[in-house]
Every structure is written in structure tokens, then in C-alpha cells.
Design a protein around this motif. Structure first.
Motif, mmCIF file in Angstrom:
data_model
loop_
_atom_site.group_PDB
_atom_site.id
_atom_site.type_symbol
_atom_site.label_atom_id
_atom_site.label_comp_id
_atom_site.label_asym_id
_atom_site.label_seq_id
_atom_site.Cartn_x
_atom_site.Cartn_y
_atom_site.Cartn_z
ATOM 1 N N LYS A 45 -8.726 5.074 -2.219
ATOM 2 C CA LYS A 45 -8.487 3.472 -2.072
ATOM 3 C C LYS A 45 -8.613 2.723 -3.170
ATOM 4 O O LYS A 45 -7.676 1.912 -2.536
ATOM 5 N N ILE A 73 -5.403 2.797 -4.281
ATOM 6 C CA ILE A 73 -4.239 2.450 -4.111
ATOM 7 C C ILE A 73 -4.132 0.554 -4.186
ATOM 8 O O ILE A 73 -3.738 -0.064 -4.144
ATOM 9 N N ARG A 100 -4.839 10.485 -6.003
ATOM 10 C CA ARG A 100 -3.255 9.617 -5.357
ATOM 11 C C ARG A 100 -4.575 9.157 -3.768
ATOM 12 O O ARG A 100 -4.018 8.425 -3.987
ATOM 13 N N SER A 135 -2.006 -1.724 -5.309
ATOM 14 C CA SER A 135 -1.498 -2.932 -5.171
ATOM 15 C C SER A 135 -1.402 -4.042 -5.316
ATOM 16 O O SER A 135 -0.160 -4.930 -5.398
ATOM 17 N N SER A 178 0.969 3.587 -2.724
ATOM 18 C CA SER A 178 0.459 5.405 -2.836
ATOM 19 C C SER A 178 1.786 6.270 -3.254
ATOM 20 O O SER A 178 1.663 7.390 -4.077
ATOM 21 N N SER A 204 0.200 -1.008 0.702
ATOM 22 C CA SER A 204 0.124 0.158 0.200
ATOM 23 C C SER A 204 1.112 1.326 0.075
ATOM 24 O O SER A 204 0.505 2.211 -0.793
#
Length: 138
Positions: free
Chosen positions: A117, A120, A114, A124, A101, A97
Motif C-alpha cells: 500500500k 501505491i 505490487r 499515486s 497499481s 490508485s
């Protein structure tokens, strides 16, 4: 050859990444509400040949397993019932994570983008899958 899928499993959302059919490159695929993950996979598997999945193993810096692991194990049990014959691999998702980011911030996305979620989670899953592929070829 078929694809390999990676799942960054979370309580609310799952980030999904997939390889190309040659299993060389991992790409972010989607972010799915966790309650809908099995339905998403059924639909995806009906159109794409998937050889295996990789599910992140959530550990902290000391190697302790995160509390979401209980939910992940239930998901894997359900997955194996729904899709017998598709192997499930686990891969340490430590730092993914934070790495996601960082990569997103380097991509020129604005602050709001950015902090999304879902993005991300998808990045990930891509990192988990690319690391899995690299480790497999060593």
C-alpha cells in the motif's frame, strides 16, 4: 524556483511526491504515517525550498467527495497554520490508485511488491503531481 510537493492523504498513510527544482518532473518521495505528516514536512522544508503543495481531492466516479475529505480539510487547516505563505492547491485524484497499481504491475514488481500500500500511495502522489504540472502548463 522551489519544489512543489504532492500529498496523497489517507487515514493511515500519506504518499508524498516532489518536483525537481525546475518543476518539470514529479518523482515519488516517501510514504509517511499520517500522524507524522506535519513533522515530516517540517524536516523536509528545513532542507528543501518548497513553493507550494498539492493535496489530492478524493472524488468518486460521480464527483461525490469521499469521507476522508473531512480529515484532509483538518490537515490543510493545520498545514496553513504551520506553514503560512506556502499555497495549498487541490487536485482531483480520481483513478490515481488504480493507475498507480497498473503502472506498478507494468514495472515488473512481483505480486507482493505490487500490493504494498505504501508504494501505491507514493506512486499515486506522483501521478497527482505530474497531472497538476501538466494541467498548469496548458
Amino acid at each position: 524556483m522551489g519544489q512543489i510537493l504532492a500529498i496523497d492523504y489517507g487515514k493511515a498513510r500519506c504518499g508524498i511526491a516532489a518536483t525537481d527544482d525546475m518543476q518539470i518532473i514529479a518523482s515519488g518521495l516517501d510514504t509517511v504515517d499520517t500522524r507524522l505528516i506535519i513533522e515530516f514536512l517540517k524536516k523536509y522544508f528545513s532542507v528543501n525550498k518548497v513553493e507550494a503543495i498539492v493535496v489530492g481531492l478524493p472524488t468518486d466516479l460521480k464527483g461525490n467527495i469521499s469521507e476522508v475529505e473531512t480529515d484532509i480539510l483538518k490537515f490543510i487547516e493545520q498545514f496553513e497554520k504551520e506553514f503560512p505563505g506556502i499555497p495549498v492547491h487541490r487536485f482531483d485524484e480520481r483513478f490515481t490508485s488504480k493507475m498507480a497499481s497498473f503502472f506498478i504491475s507494468q514495472s515488473g514488481k512481483n505480486k507482493k511488491q505490487r500490493q504494498e500500500k505504501g508504494l501505491i500511495d507514493k506512486v499515486s502522489a506522483t501521478i497527482i503531481l505530474q497531472n497538476f504540472l501538466e494541467q498548469r502548463t496548458r
